[in-house]
Design a protein around this motif. Structure first.
Motif, PDB file in Angstrom:
ATOM      1  N   THR A 140      49.641  28.219  42.019  1.00  0.00           N
ATOM      2  CA  THR A 140      48.275  28.217  41.498  1.00  0.00           C
ATOM      3  C   THR A 140      47.253  28.273  42.624  1.00  0.00           C
ATOM      4  O   THR A 140      46.293  29.057  42.589  1.00  0.00           O
ATOM      5  CB  THR A 140      48.028  26.955  40.639  1.00  0.00           C
ATOM      6  OG1 THR A 140      48.892  26.994  39.497  1.00  0.00           O
ATOM      7  CG2 THR A 140      46.576  26.862  40.199  1.00  0.00           C
ATOM      8  N   PHE A 141      47.456  27.425  43.637  1.00  0.00           N
ATOM      9  CA  PHE A 141      46.543  27.409  44.777  1.00  0.00           C
ATOM     10  C   PHE A 141      46.466  28.788  45.431  1.00  0.00           C
ATOM     11  O   PHE A 141      45.373  29.292  45.724  1.00  0.00           O
ATOM     12  CB  PHE A 141      46.999  26.369  45.799  1.00  0.00           C
ATOM     13  CG  PHE A 141      46.245  26.409  47.100  1.00  0.00           C
ATOM     14  CD1 PHE A 141      44.992  25.832  47.211  1.00  0.00           C
ATOM     15  CD2 PHE A 141      46.783  27.041  48.215  1.00  0.00           C
ATOM     16  CE1 PHE A 141      44.282  25.874  48.409  1.00  0.00           C
ATOM     17  CE2 PHE A 141      46.089  27.091  49.418  1.00  0.00           C
ATOM     18  CZ  PHE A 141      44.831  26.502  49.511  1.00  0.00           C
TER      19      PHE A 141
ATOM     20  N   GLU B 276      39.845  34.482  44.020  1.00  0.00           N
ATOM     21  CA  GLU B 276      38.457  34.021  43.951  1.00  0.00           C
ATOM     22  C   GLU B 276      37.741  34.001  45.302  1.00  0.00           C
ATOM     23  O   GLU B 276      36.591  33.559  45.385  1.00  0.00           O
ATOM     24  CB  GLU B 276      38.403  32.627  43.314  1.00  0.00           C
ATOM     25  CG  GLU B 276      38.929  32.605  41.880  1.00  0.00           C
ATOM     26  CD  GLU B 276      38.621  31.306  41.164  1.00  0.00           C
ATOM     27  OE1 GLU B 276      37.888  30.469  41.746  1.00  0.00           O
ATOM     28  OE2 GLU B 276      39.099  31.124  40.036  1.00  0.00           O
ATOM     29  N   THR B 277      38.409  34.443  46.366  1.00  0.00           N
ATOM     30  CA  THR B 277      37.775  34.493  47.691  1.00  0.00           C
ATOM     31  C   THR B 277      38.109  35.823  48.356  1.00  0.00           C
ATOM     32  O   THR B 277      38.898  36.617  47.844  1.00  0.00           O
ATOM     33  CB  THR B 277      38.272  33.352  48.600  1.00  0.00           C
ATOM     34  OG1 THR B 277      39.638  33.606  48.985  1.00  0.00           O
ATOM     35  CG2 THR B 277      38.197  32.009  47.900  1.00  0.00           C
TER      36      THR B 277
ATOM     37  N   THR C 198      45.129  28.718  35.480  1.00  0.00           N
ATOM     38  CA  THR C 198      43.820  29.284  35.788  1.00  0.00           C
ATOM     39  C   THR C 198      42.984  28.148  36.378  1.00  0.00           C
ATOM     40  O   THR C 198      43.382  26.979  36.327  1.00  0.00           O
ATOM     41  CB  THR C 198      43.140  29.818  34.522  1.00  0.00           C
ATOM     42  OG1 THR C 198      42.922  28.708  33.621  1.00  0.00           O
ATOM     43  CG2 THR C 198      44.004  30.863  33.832  1.00  0.00           C
ATOM     44  N   ARG C 199      41.833  28.477  36.899  1.00  0.00           N
ATOM     45  CA  ARG C 199      40.956  27.430  37.440  1.00  0.00           C
ATOM     46  C   ARG C 199      40.624  26.394  36.364  1.00  0.00           C
ATOM     47  O   ARG C 199      40.684  25.183  36.610  1.00  0.00           O
ATOM     48  CB  ARG C 199      39.663  28.036  37.989  1.00  0.00           C
ATOM     49  CG  ARG C 199      38.612  26.984  38.360  1.00  0.00           C
ATOM     50  CD  ARG C 199      37.324  27.621  38.788  1.00  0.00           C
ATOM     51  NE  ARG C 199      37.396  28.021  40.174  1.00  0.00           N
ATOM     52  CZ  ARG C 199      37.089  27.217  41.206  1.00  0.00           C
ATOM     53  NH1 ARG C 199      36.740  25.964  40.978  1.00  0.00           N
ATOM     54  NH2 ARG C 199      37.150  27.657  42.436  1.00  0.00           N
TER      55      ARG C 199
ATOM     56  N   THR D 276      50.048  41.625  46.093  1.00  0.00           N
ATOM     57  CA  THR D 276      50.519  42.660  45.166  1.00  0.00           C
ATOM     58  C   THR D 276      50.467  42.156  43.733  1.00  0.00           C
ATOM     59  O   THR D 276      50.029  42.860  42.825  1.00  0.00           O
ATOM     60  CB  THR D 276      51.962  43.067  45.515  1.00  0.00           C
ATOM     61  OG1 THR D 276      52.000  43.550  46.855  1.00  0.00           O
ATOM     62  CG2 THR D 276      52.455  44.158  44.573  1.00  0.00           C
ATOM     63  N   HIS D 277      50.892  40.914  43.541  1.00  0.00           N
ATOM     64  CA  HIS D 277      50.877  40.302  42.200  1.00  0.00           C
ATOM     65  C   HIS D 277      49.453  40.246  41.651  1.00  0.00           C
ATOM     66  O   HIS D 277      49.194  40.619  40.512  1.00  0.00           O
ATOM     67  CB  HIS D 277      51.486  38.902  42.279  1.00  0.00           C
ATOM     68  CG  HIS D 277      51.052  37.988  41.178  1.00  0.00           C
ATOM     69  ND1 HIS D 277      51.321  38.245  39.852  1.00  0.00           N
ATOM     70  CD2 HIS D 277      50.360  36.822  41.213  1.00  0.00           C
ATOM     71  CE1 HIS D 277      50.813  37.275  39.115  1.00  0.00           C
ATOM     72  NE2 HIS D 277      50.235  36.407  39.908  1.00  0.00           N
ATOM     73  N   ILE D 278      48.517  39.791  42.492  1.00  0.00           N
ATOM     74  CA  ILE D 278      47.125  39.678  42.052  1.00  0.00           C
ATOM     75  C   ILE D 278      46.546  41.055  41.748  1.00  0.00           C
ATOM     76  O   ILE D 278      45.858  41.266  40.748  1.00  0.00           O
ATOM     77  CB  ILE D 278      46.267  38.979  43.128  1.00  0.00           C
ATOM     78  CG1 ILE D 278      46.806  37.573  43.404  1.00  0.00           C
ATOM     79  CG2 ILE D 278      44.805  38.914  42.692  1.00  0.00           C
ATOM     80  CD1 ILE D 278      46.808  36.677  42.188  1.00  0.00           C
TER      81      ILE D 278
END
Length: 372
Positions: free
Chosen positions: A320-321, A328-329, A181-182, A353-355
């Motif tokens: 992660t990136f 988040e964008t 996570t961030r 799709t994952h997100i």
């Protein structure tokens, strides 16, 4: 219709009146001083005969094996001599590993014309239980049979008659957990800053750009454009045929790209450059490129000294990136493809799709909490 310029290829007629072509070719003398001459018959067209003639003409006398008496190992040796000169060294190493680990133990000593469909089917089914990328292994075997057909060692490609399993039976790696996570990423970078600056900068670049490990290790200071705040990805590290680190072109055309540098990464790179002693960003004491496994050692040392940190792989920083970029964008898929250097947009869309699946799960939870 090709011009019949090869005078070694002759035409003859079968008893049923059909025309066929044959040729006799000398491959020179082998190391024992014996002249190697072979004949090939039964070609339906001049073009087929000419193709096999040209392939045989490149076979060294010492490597020649009589027709119908060639093993998979011997055939692979002949084929690989041509293949390694037509592809990147890393591709040749990859293919060689596939053959050595997954084909040679089963079929290496078998004559290609003695292998049955049943043998191949049992082998393919076994590979599907052992490997995620089992289709790639079967494709290499398919290529060997195709090559054997061209050289007239086998009459048909039995691999094409194999029923390829639809999917692997092997449990896939849980990539969903191989991501920060961030907050977890920020914690990791804060901890990594206490380690040597080369290690910290490496993971900072991965976290801020999504570079592949091999791309990051290949960076030179010429690739960093501080004026326009861009990072140029134009090469990658790989292992060559002699198992030494080599520099080669990126994974695909899309991998050759320019990535914007954030102000945070720019600041970290400027600090790191003050200590630079070589043109490479990441190097040994004598200025040579690092081994591809070195970042794994760095990461293990960080985790060993900080056991409370969540553990992910080096590739997990790229994942992660990508995950943070999408979640988040409002970035568009094509932009993500450009930044990450994905060859196909489908790879990028799979990330979306994952997100979206994660968002769906979250949506179900919050609606259930409302419950009115």
């Amino acid at each position: 219709m090709p011009r019949k310029t090869n005078l070694s290829i002759k035409e003859y007629t079968l008893k049923n009146g059909q025309k066929r072509y044959y040729f006799k070719i000398s491959l020179g003398e082998n190391s024992n001083g014996k002249r190697i001459v072979t004949t090939r018959r039964g070609f339906k067209t001049y073009a087929e005969a000419d193709q096999v003639y040209n392939q045989l003409s490149r076979v060294k006398a010492d490597n020649f094996v009589k027709q119908n008496q060639i093993t998979i190992d011997e055939l692979h040796k002949i084929w690989f001599e041509n293949y390694k000169n037509a592809v990147k060294e890393s591709s040749a190493i990859s293919e060689s590993g596939i053959y050595k680990n997954h084909i040679k133990p089963f079929f290496g000593n078998q004559f290609i014309d003695k292998i049955t469909v049943v043998d191949l089917q049992k082998w393919a089914d076994k590979k599907a239980t052992e490997l995620v990328a089992f289709r790639r292994v079967i494709a290499v075997m398919n290529g060997l049979f195709e090559y054997g057909m061209r050289l007239n060692y086998v009459s048909s490609n039995l691999v094409k008659r194999v029923l390829i399993p639809k999917k692997t039976a092997r449990k896939r790696r849980d990539t969903e957990k191989n991501v920060y996570t961030r907050k977890e990423l920020e914690t990791f970078l804060k901890v990594a800053k206490n380690f040597p600056i080369m290690k910290y900068t490496f993971f900072k670049i991965l976290a801020c750009t999504g570079l592949r490990r091999s791309e990051c290790l290949a960076l030179t200071w010429q690739d960093i454009d501080f004026k326009n705040n861009l990072l140029h990805v134009n090469k990658t590290l790989a292992y060559g045929l002699n198992h030494q680190v080599i520099v080669q072109t990126p994974k695909s055309k899309k991998s050759n790209r320019k990535i914007p540098i954030s102000s945070s990464l720019r600041k970290a790179l400027i600090e790191y450059q003050k200590q630079a002693t070589h043109d490479k960003l990441f190097h040994t004491l004598n200025g040579k490129y690092l081994y591809l496994g070195t970042p794994n050692i760095w990461l293990k040392k960080i985790y060993d000294k900080n056991p409370d940190l969540k553990k992910i792989t080096v590739h997990g920083f790229r994942h992660t990136f990508a995950t943070l970029l999408i979640s988040e964008t409002n970035v568009k898929p094509k932009t993500v493809q450009m930044i990450l250097g994905h060859k196909n947009i489908e790879i990028t869309l799979n990330l979306y799709t994952h997100i979206n699946q994660d968002n769906q799960i979250e949506a179900q939870k919050v609606i259930e909490q409302l419950n009115f």
